[in-house]
Design a protein around this motif. Structure first.
Motif, mmCIF file in Angstrom:
data_model
loop_
_atom_site.group_PDB
_atom_site.id
_atom_site.type_symbol
_atom_site.label_atom_id
_atom_site.label_comp_id
_atom_site.label_asym_id
_atom_site.label_seq_id
_atom_site.Cartn_x
_atom_site.Cartn_y
_atom_site.Cartn_z
ATOM 1 N N GLY A 166 -0.908 -3.521 0.288
ATOM 2 C CA GLY A 166 -0.792 -2.727 -0.929
ATOM 3 C C GLY A 166 0.610 -2.606 -1.499
ATOM 4 N N ALA A 167 1.580 -3.293 -0.934
ATOM 5 C CA ALA A 167 2.959 -3.178 -1.418
ATOM 6 C C ALA A 167 3.109 -3.645 -2.861
ATOM 7 N N CYS A 168 2.289 -4.580 -3.282
ATOM 8 C CA CYS A 168 2.393 -5.151 -4.631
ATOM 9 C C CYS A 168 1.892 -4.210 -5.725
ATOM 10 N N GLU A 169 0.879 -3.446 -5.422
ATOM 11 C CA GLU A 169 0.195 -2.654 -6.451
ATOM 12 C C GLU A 169 1.100 -1.656 -7.178
ATOM 13 N N PRO A 170 1.851 -0.812 -6.489
ATOM 14 C CA PRO A 170 2.618 0.208 -7.216
ATOM 15 C C PRO A 170 3.810 -0.334 -8.007
ATOM 16 N N VAL A 171 4.263 -1.541 -7.726
ATOM 17 C CA VAL A 171 5.431 -2.067 -8.442
ATOM 18 C C VAL A 171 5.058 -2.862 -9.696
ATOM 19 N N CYS A 172 3.791 -3.099 -9.916
ATOM 20 C CA CYS A 172 3.360 -3.866 -11.090
ATOM 21 C C CYS A 172 3.560 -3.014 -12.346
#
Length: 109
Positions: free
Chosen positions: A44-50
């Motif tokens: 899930g590391a990618c989701e909040p930085v999009c």
């Protein structure tokens, strides 16, 4: 299950998600980024930085963007398991669903 990149990424490709992914499982196509379903560990590391909120856990993908689940998986049909996007670099293609879309400037949300 895995994470999926949907329509908001098309013609944007911000790449903050690539930089954040500890498993190097986000790949760059011509018009959007794709998450390799066999390499994603669901961290899930990618989701909040999009910045355009294009990344969803597959079960949470809005109905209108369900075709992007298949597009993310099928993008890798002929690539197999490259073992990381940094090693492979940009891929000069897109899934047909993405390739057929009008440019972002001509789409309605």
């Amino acid at each position: 299950m895995t994470f999926v990149i949907a329509l908001p990424c098309v013609d944007v490709k911000d790449q903050a998600c690539i930089q954040e992914c500890p498993f190097d499982c986000l790949y760059e196509g011509e018009r959007m980024l794709y998450i390799h379903p066999g390499e994603c560990t669901d961290c899930g590391a990618c989701e909040p930085v999009c910045p355009v909120e294009a990344i969803y856990y597959e079960d949470d993908l809005p109905e209108k963007w369900r075709p992007f689940a298949a597009a993310n998986a099928e993008f890798f049909d002929d690539l197999g398991h490259p073992g990381g996007s940094a090693q492979l670099g940009p891929v000069p293609k897109d899934h047909p669903t993405v390739a057929a879309l009008p440019p972002a400037a001509h789409r309605t949300p």
